[in-house]
Design a protein around this motif. Structure first.
Motif, PDB file in Angstrom:
ATOM      1  N   GLY A  23     -21.948 109.043 -63.048  1.00  0.00           N
ATOM      2  CA  GLY A  23     -22.645 107.807 -62.698  1.00  0.00           C
ATOM      3  C   GLY A  23     -22.747 107.602 -61.197  1.00  0.00           C
ATOM      4  N   ARG A  24     -23.590 106.643 -60.831  1.00  0.00           N
ATOM      5  CA  ARG A  24     -23.725 106.288 -59.410  1.00  0.00           C
ATOM      6  C   ARG A  24     -23.761 104.770 -59.276  1.00  0.00           C
ATOM      7  NH1 ARG A  24     -26.199 110.306 -56.276  1.00  0.00           N
ATOM      8  NH2 ARG A  24     -26.144 108.832 -54.536  1.00  0.00           N
ATOM      9  N   TYR A  25     -23.157 104.270 -58.195  1.00  0.00           N
ATOM     10  CA  TYR A  25     -23.243 102.844 -57.899  1.00  0.00           C
ATOM     11  C   TYR A  25     -24.618 102.532 -57.324  1.00  0.00           C
ATOM     12  CZ  TYR A  25     -18.131 102.828 -58.262  1.00  0.00           C
ATOM     13  OH  TYR A  25     -16.856 102.953 -58.707  1.00  0.00           O
ATOM     14  N   LEU A  26     -25.105 101.343 -57.649  1.00  0.00           N
ATOM     15  CA  LEU A  26     -26.405 100.889 -57.142  1.00  0.00           C
ATOM     16  C   LEU A  26     -26.216  99.609 -56.333  1.00  0.00           C
ATOM     17  CD1 LEU A  26     -29.622 101.178 -57.415  1.00  0.00           C
ATOM     18  CD2 LEU A  26     -29.397  99.398 -59.148  1.00  0.00           C
ATOM     19  N   ALA A 105     -31.504  96.041 -48.601  1.00  0.00           N
ATOM     20  CA  ALA A 105     -30.437  97.018 -48.320  1.00  0.00           C
ATOM     21  C   ALA A 105     -29.103  96.325 -48.077  1.00  0.00           C
ATOM     22  CB  ALA A 105     -30.818  97.838 -47.089  1.00  0.00           C
ATOM     23  N   THR A 106     -28.042  96.903 -48.645  1.00  0.00           N
ATOM     24  CA  THR A 106     -26.711  96.310 -48.480  1.00  0.00           C
ATOM     25  C   THR A 106     -25.912  97.065 -47.416  1.00  0.00           C
ATOM     26  OG1 THR A 106     -25.746  97.761 -50.161  1.00  0.00           O
ATOM     27  CG2 THR A 106     -26.647  95.649 -50.935  1.00  0.00           C
ATOM     28  N   LEU A 107     -24.903  96.381 -46.930  1.00  0.00           N
ATOM     29  CA  LEU A 107     -24.025  96.975 -45.918  1.00  0.00           C
ATOM     30  C   LEU A 107     -23.349  98.238 -46.464  1.00  0.00           C
ATOM     31  CD1 LEU A 107     -22.376  96.887 -43.300  1.00  0.00           C
ATOM     32  CD2 LEU A 107     -21.155  94.904 -44.194  1.00  0.00           C
TER      33      LEU A 107
END
Ligand SMILES: Cc1cc2nc3c(=O)[nH]c(=O)nc-3n(C[C@H](O)[C@H](O)[C@H](O)COP(=O)(O)OP(=O)(O)OC[C@H]3O[C@@H](n4cnc5c(N)ncnc54)[C@H](O)[C@@H]3O)c2cc1C
Ligand code: SF4
Length: 320
Positions: A23-26, A105-107
């Motif tokens: 899996g991947r974090y989004l 976009a997140t930090l």
């Protein structure tokens, strides 16, 4: 894009559990969805971490400021107090991509974004970074690539925020298998210096939760040079910070972006400014030390002079 499961995590623990093997974090998805559309990565499950409670806030403090991983780049750009306390970070945020990108976009996602090397991003090219045998950029199109590397991959780190946070001595808080790690910016990227397949030091399942910046009475600044005024990454970027004792510099920190597979720093360059007055001479000396061991490739030698100029200009911005 291949089909995948989509789930929303409500706590760091559940995020880790939901991730499973592949899996991947989004976060905002600006980087991850691009990779998925191009078949660079094919996760079976995408774990939305944007709803993790409390991780979308900027908390100011007398000693430390804390930023949740889901703070957007636009929040950094717009925060009126941040502009006064950490102007270099605000300047770096304001230069990311475009306002549409910064809104999303997140930090954490910005720090963990992957290589922009066009060979890496081509679905049919399996270069060294994707587990192949060859770095195609070394003898190919390397206009945007690194001047410094610790391994055969010459793809540079492109996060604006990383180099600015480096000069501010930020700590990145990462959850790893039930343990909480506190990493400096250099530690967050160290593995990319050593290992051609790494983009940073994060391991599968590692979750960035927060970033802390100590309040140190540092002046800070950030400048970059780009081909386009927006929707583009920098060719070279520079962040600097320093404390001042009267007119004399103390504890200078200079980082360059887009020139190495880590946010690039040379301790001798920082030390050369210790006790010095900040002027053209001292700034040029620091720039020369930073670029002394640059190893340009066939098409990126132009970056050396841009980097030197940016170092001088960024340092001179620290003058009161
Ligand atoms: C046209 C264009 C121009 C751009 N210009 C710039 C620029 O000038 N400067 C710059 O810095 N960037 C630039 N970018 C890159 C952009 O800023 C990043 O892609 C974005 O910040 C990534 O954030 P995100 O929240 O969308 O991350 P996502 O795409 O959601 O995630 C990025 C990566 O981080 C991982 N991830 C996400 N959250 C976490 C977490 N909490 N913990 C661990 N891993 C996590 C994801 O699995 C993925 O691998 C540009 C992008 C585009 C498309
Ligand atoms: S620079 Fe790195 S990412 Fe680009 S082709 Fe070479 S190994 Fe691949």
């Amino acid at each position: 894009m291949n089909s995948f499961q989509y789930v929303t995590a409500t706590s760091p623990e559940s995020a880790h559990e939901l991730l499973a093997k592949n899996g991947r974090y989004l976060g905002g998805g600006i980087d991850l969805l691009g990779e998925m559309k191009d078949y660079i990565t094919e996760p079976s499950v995408v774990v939305n971490v944007k709803d993790l409670p409390g991780l979308d806030k900027i908390q100011s403090g007398d000693k430390v400021w804390t930023f949740g991983t889901n703070v957007t780049v636009a929040q950094l750009e717009d925060h009126p107090e941040l502009k006064k306390v950490f102007p270099g970070l605000q300047m770096a945020a304001a230069e990311v991509g475009s306002r549409q990108i910064r809104n999303v976009a997140t930090l954490g996602g910005n720090l963990a974004q992957h290589s922009r090397c066009w060979y890496y991003r081509h679905r049919d090219v399996k270069c060294l970074k994707r587990g192949g045998n060859t770095c195609y950029a070394r003898d190919g199109e390397n206009k945007y690539h690194s001047l410094f590397t610790g391994n055969p991959c010459i793809s540079p780190v492109v996060s604006n925020l990383a180099i600015s946070l480096g000069t501010l001595e930020a700590v990145v808080i990462v959850e790893r298998g039930g343990k909480t790690l506190r990493l400096s910016i250099s530690e967050l990227y160290q593995k990319a210096w050593e290992n051609p397949t790494a983009h940073n030091s994060l391991e599968p399942g590692d979750l960035i939760t927060k970033i802390e910046i100590p309040v140190q009475q540092r002046r800070s600044a950030y400048l970059q040079m780009s081909e386009k005024s927006m929707f583009d990454w920098a060719l070279v970027s520079c962040a600097a910070s320093a404390k001042f004792d009267g007119s004399k510099v103390s504890q200078a920190r200079i980082f360059l972006g887009q020139v190495a597979n880590v946010p690039f720093m040379v301790q001798e360059a920082n030390e050369s400014l210790e006790g010095a007055s900040l002027d053209e001479n001292s700034a040029n000396k620091a720039a020369d030390l930073l670029l002394e061991k640059a190893q340009p490739h066939s098409q990126n030698g132009y970056k050396v002079q841009i980097a030197k100029t940016l170092v001088r200009r960024t340092l001179l911005q620290l003058k009161a």
